[in-house]
Design a protein around this motif. Structure first.
Motif, PDB file in Angstrom:
ATOM      1  N   VAL A  57       0.849  -1.201   0.000  1.00  0.00           N
ATOM      2  CA  VAL A  57       0.000   0.000   0.000  1.00  0.00           C
ATOM      3  C   VAL A  57       0.880   1.244   0.000  1.00  0.00           C
ATOM      4  CG1 VAL A  57      -1.493   1.338   1.521  1.00  0.00           C
ATOM      5  CG2 VAL A  57      -2.014  -1.071   1.078  1.00  0.00           C
ATOM      6  N   ASN A  59      -0.775   4.641  -0.726  1.00  0.00           N
ATOM      7  CA  ASN A  59      -1.625   5.818  -0.621  1.00  0.00           C
ATOM      8  C   ASN A  59      -1.645   6.274   0.840  1.00  0.00           C
ATOM      9  OD1 ASN A  59      -3.635   7.722  -0.547  1.00  0.00           O
ATOM     10  ND2 ASN A  59      -5.154   6.511  -1.649  1.00  0.00           N
ATOM     11  N   ASP A 110      -5.500   0.924  -2.254  1.00  0.00           N
ATOM     12  CA  ASP A 110      -5.098   2.305  -2.544  1.00  0.00           C
ATOM     13  C   ASP A 110      -6.159   3.036  -3.367  1.00  0.00           C
ATOM     14  OD1 ASP A 110      -2.691   2.377  -1.204  1.00  0.00           O
ATOM     15  OD2 ASP A 110      -1.482   1.800  -2.937  1.00  0.00           O
TER      16      ASP A 110
END
Length: 249
Positions: A57, A59, A110
């Motif tokens: 991930v 984001n 995300d």
């Protein structure tokens, strides 16, 4: 009674196959060989990581939170589409799922297509060298989740199931708390998480949470780990290569 000897029958061997037969046979061998090679290539391609190169991930808006019974939720705050993932840190098929679909799941998280609720179990303690590896890994996972750093959690989760780190079932060794703490630190977790892991402060609670997760797994209808549950239905996550896109919004 005749005095003449019976005439002998001359044996003239005849060809049993024509040239056409040899050609058809040769073509059949070529076709079979092509099917075998094609099957091998198809199997190899189907085992390749999906979205390879994406990573964990990334984001910064994605959040990690710890819910009741130690369930770790990773996703954007307003996402309501959720999958439940049950796994044990010692489970080789869980590692297979992470290696094949982990990056694809990270991208979907995300992009807000779904959030993941991780239920990390410990029923494979008995196959670890230390006898309690799964429980300590569950505790370490919770320590990292408590930091609220979803990017660090995602990296740490991936490292738990990587070939370099996952202990073998019935192996001669597994990871110490210090090893788990280093994985967390290398993933970007803060000092608080590192101290949480090395002190073992969440081990007892992690054991209780893992038992609750085990009951939830049984109630889901799944028969083992890894198990992915979406909208109350068990997903064929190891057999269906397109399951991530199918459960996405």
């Amino acid at each position: 009674m005749s005095s003449k000897n019976p005439k002998s029958v001359k044996y003239n061997p005849q060809p049993t196959s024509s040239k056409a037969t040899y050609i058809v046979g040769g073509l059949a061998i070529v076709v079979i060989a092509a099917l075998v090679v094609g099957g091998i290539l198809l199997t190899r391609d189907s085992d390749k990581p999906r979205n390879e190169g994406y990573g964990a991930v990334q984001n910064s808006a994605v959040q990690v939170t710890m819910e009741d019974a130690g369930v770790v939720r990773v996703g954007l705050p307003d996402v309501t589409n959720t999958i439940d993932l049950f796994e044990d840190p010692m489970c080789p098929y869980c590692a297979q799922l992470e290696q094949k679909h982990g990056q694809e799941v990270a991208q979907a998280v995300d992009e807000g297509k779904f959030a993941v609720r991780y239920h990390i179990l410990n029923f494979l303690n008995r196959l670890s060298a230390s006898g309690d590896y799964s429980t300590r890994a569950v505790a370490a996972s919770q320590c990292v989740a408590q930091t609220g750093d979803a990017i660090a959690y995602s990296k740490f989760h991936g490292e738990l199931f990587s070939p370099d780190n996952q202990p073998a079932e019935n192996g001669k060794s597994d990871l110490t708390d210090e090893d788990l703490a280093k994985l967390a630190s290398d993933a970007g977790a803060d000092e608080k998480a590192v101290n949480c892991i090395t002190s073992g402060e969440r081990v007892q609670q992690a054991a209780a949470d893992a038992e609750t997760g085990r009951a939830a797994l049984a109630a889901s209808g799944a028969t083992g780990t890894p198990a992915v549950v979406h909208d109350g239905q068990v997903v064929d996550a190891l057999g269906n290569p397109d399951w991530v896109s199918q459960v996405s919004q």
